[in-house]
Design an enzyme around this catalytic site. Structure first.
Site, mmCIF file in Angstrom:
data_model
loop_
_atom_site.group_PDB
_atom_site.id
_atom_site.type_symbol
_atom_site.label_atom_id
_atom_site.label_comp_id
_atom_site.label_asym_id
_atom_site.label_seq_id
_atom_site.Cartn_x
_atom_site.Cartn_y
_atom_site.Cartn_z
ATOM 1 N N ARG A 22 -16.152 -6.282 -43.380
ATOM 2 C CA ARG A 22 -17.452 -5.629 -43.629
ATOM 3 C C ARG A 22 -17.633 -4.468 -42.660
ATOM 4 O O ARG A 22 -16.914 -4.361 -41.666
ATOM 5 C CB ARG A 22 -18.606 -6.611 -43.374
ATOM 6 N N TYR B 97 -25.612 -8.372 -25.453
ATOM 7 C CA TYR B 97 -24.758 -7.421 -26.187
ATOM 8 C C TYR B 97 -24.337 -6.270 -25.263
ATOM 9 O O TYR B 97 -23.160 -5.890 -25.212
ATOM 10 C CB TYR B 97 -25.550 -6.898 -27.391
HETATM 11 P P1 NAP Z 1 -20.893 -6.159 -39.115
HETATM 12 O O1 NAP Z 1 -21.181 -5.298 -40.287
HETATM 13 O O2 NAP Z 1 -21.833 -7.249 -38.764
HETATM 14 O O3 NAP Z 1 -19.399 -6.752 -39.279
HETATM 15 C C1 NAP Z 1 -18.879 -7.565 -38.266
HETATM 16 C C2 NAP Z 1 -17.449 -7.914 -38.589
HETATM 17 O O4 NAP Z 1 -16.932 -8.713 -37.511
HETATM 18 C C3 NAP Z 1 -17.309 -8.746 -39.861
HETATM 19 O O5 NAP Z 1 -16.113 -8.405 -40.500
HETATM 20 C C4 NAP Z 1 -17.229 -10.181 -39.305
HETATM 21 O O6 NAP Z 1 -16.516 -11.084 -40.156
HETATM 22 C C5 NAP Z 1 -16.415 -9.933 -38.055
HETATM 23 N N1 NAP Z 1 -16.518 -11.004 -37.059
HETATM 24 C C6 NAP Z 1 -17.610 -11.456 -36.420
HETATM 25 N N2 NAP Z 1 -17.292 -12.441 -35.574
HETATM 26 C C7 NAP Z 1 -15.952 -12.618 -35.687
HETATM 27 C C8 NAP Z 1 -15.011 -13.488 -35.080
HETATM 28 N N3 NAP Z 1 -15.383 -14.391 -34.157
HETATM 29 N N4 NAP Z 1 -13.709 -13.403 -35.428
HETATM 30 C C9 NAP Z 1 -13.307 -12.503 -36.363
HETATM 31 N N5 NAP Z 1 -14.141 -11.647 -36.978
HETATM 32 C C10 NAP Z 1 -15.455 -11.708 -36.644
HETATM 33 O O7 NAP Z 1 -20.794 -5.270 -37.774
HETATM 34 P P2 NAP Z 1 -20.477 -3.697 -37.601
HETATM 35 O O8 NAP Z 1 -21.769 -2.991 -37.496
HETATM 36 O O9 NAP Z 1 -19.470 -3.265 -38.575
HETATM 37 O O10 NAP Z 1 -19.851 -3.730 -36.136
HETATM 38 C C11 NAP Z 1 -18.455 -3.687 -35.893
HETATM 39 C C12 NAP Z 1 -18.234 -3.449 -34.416
HETATM 40 O O11 NAP Z 1 -18.849 -2.211 -34.025
HETATM 41 C C13 NAP Z 1 -18.867 -4.525 -33.519
HETATM 42 O O12 NAP Z 1 -18.049 -4.762 -32.399
HETATM 43 C C14 NAP Z 1 -20.173 -3.890 -33.092
HETATM 44 O O13 NAP Z 1 -20.653 -4.415 -31.890
HETATM 45 C C15 NAP Z 1 -19.739 -2.440 -32.947
HETATM 46 N N6 NAP Z 1 -20.850 -1.483 -33.023
HETATM 47 C C16 NAP Z 1 -21.632 -1.407 -34.140
HETATM 48 C C17 NAP Z 1 -22.679 -0.491 -34.156
HETATM 49 C C18 NAP Z 1 -23.591 -0.331 -35.343
HETATM 50 O O14 NAP Z 1 -24.567 0.441 -35.237
HETATM 51 N N7 NAP Z 1 -23.335 -0.963 -36.477
HETATM 52 C C19 NAP Z 1 -22.915 0.321 -33.044
HETATM 53 C C20 NAP Z 1 -22.100 0.198 -31.936
HETATM 54 C C21 NAP Z 1 -21.058 -0.701 -31.930
HETATM 55 P P3 NAP Z 1 -17.280 -11.895 -41.352
HETATM 56 O O15 NAP Z 1 -17.485 -10.905 -42.459
HETATM 57 O O16 NAP Z 1 -16.341 -12.979 -41.701
HETATM 58 O O17 NAP Z 1 -18.582 -12.379 -40.768
#
Ligand code: NAP
Length: 250
Positions: free
Chosen positions: A16, A158
């Protein structure tokens, strides 16, 4: 341009959001891809990504594996090496939030975020280094956040996990640079994914006002930065943080 042709990449949390965008962009760039996910609910979605991209000629496989588990990380990496023979790029992308103010934060909310966001980076790096040291090459990309630099009320767990990634990244870059292994961090700002969809409108508006580019970022824009750091376009870049944040808090 096939900037990742002949490279094998692992992406944690590729089912995702930003991780899925990385998987899709890496596929367009010619990489062979192994990605992980954790939830039951993401199995079907992961299989759909695999069948769609395989149909377009990408060598790709999804693995259910908990990045927060040391033993799962080892099994996952061993399986990838068995399946694809080598690993050139590791993107430590998996992450979660458990937002609440410090006074209300439970030990469990603290532990879950540190385990998933920071210990996972240790778990995966620890096991991948054996492979990359043998290959004498590799690029590790750790997904941090601007919140790790500037902090954010309601996200102490976080922010701490993401700040920890910066010190880890620089240390690994120094430890293994002599073996031609690079390690960099990416600090996204506010990116449109499930992680940010859960925020209320008031918080989103406040964020938007503080972004000079005047919009949220997309997963694809973060994925482009990963292509740069994973490819041979960045062979002299290591120990750095690349912010992808629309000048938020810069
Ligand atoms: P997201 O849409 O919530 O997706 C999270 C992903 O991580 C999903 O594929 C989920 O798998 C997977 N995941 C969670 N826990 C896991 C585990 N223990 N082992 C393996 N996979 C796991 O989040 P996102 O927004 O794309 O964020 C991705 C990264 O970017 C994160 O590290 C987040 O902190 C960082 N980030 C995001 C933002 C933002 O604004 N969105 C900003 C800064 C940094 P499932 O689908 O199976 O749950």
């Amino acid at each position: 341009m096939q900037l990742l042709k002949d490279k094998v990449a692992i992406v944690t949390g590729g089912s995702r959001g930003i991780g899925e965008a990385i998987v899709r962009k890496f596929a367009e760039s010619g990489a062979t891809i192994a990605f992980s996910y954790i939830s039951d609910s993401s199995k079907e979605r992961a299989e759909k990504i695999v069948s769609e991209l395989s149909a377009n000629g990408t060598n790709i496989k999804a693995y259910r594996s908990d990045a927060a588990s040391f033993s799962d990380a080892e099994t996952f990496i061993n399986e990838v090496v068995k399946d694809f023979g080598r690993v050139d790029i590791l993107v430590n992308n998996a992450g979660i939030t458990r937002d609440t103010l410090m006074l209300r934060m439970t030990e469990q909310q603290w532990d879950e975020v540190i385990q998933t966001n920071l210990k996972s980076v240790f778990n995966m790096t620890k096991h991948i280094l054996k492979i990359m040291l043998k290959q004498r090459s590799g690029s590790i990309i750790n997904m941090s956040s601007v919140v790790g630099v500037f902090g954010n009320a309601g996200q102490a767990n976080y922010a701490a996990s993401k700040a920890g990634i910066f010190g880890f990244t620089k240390s690994i870059a120094k430890e293994v640079g002599s073996r031609n292994i690079r390690c960099n961090a990416i600090a996204p700002g506010f990116i449109e994914t499930d992680m940010t969809h859960v925020l209320d409108e008031k918080t989103k508006e406040a964020f938007l006002k503080s972004i000079p580019l005047n919009r949220l970022g997309s997963g694809n824009e973060v994925a482009d930065a990963c292509i740069f750091l994973g490819s041979d376009m960045s062979t002299y870049v290591s120990g750095q943080t690349l912010s992808v944040c629309g000048a938020l808090n810069c």
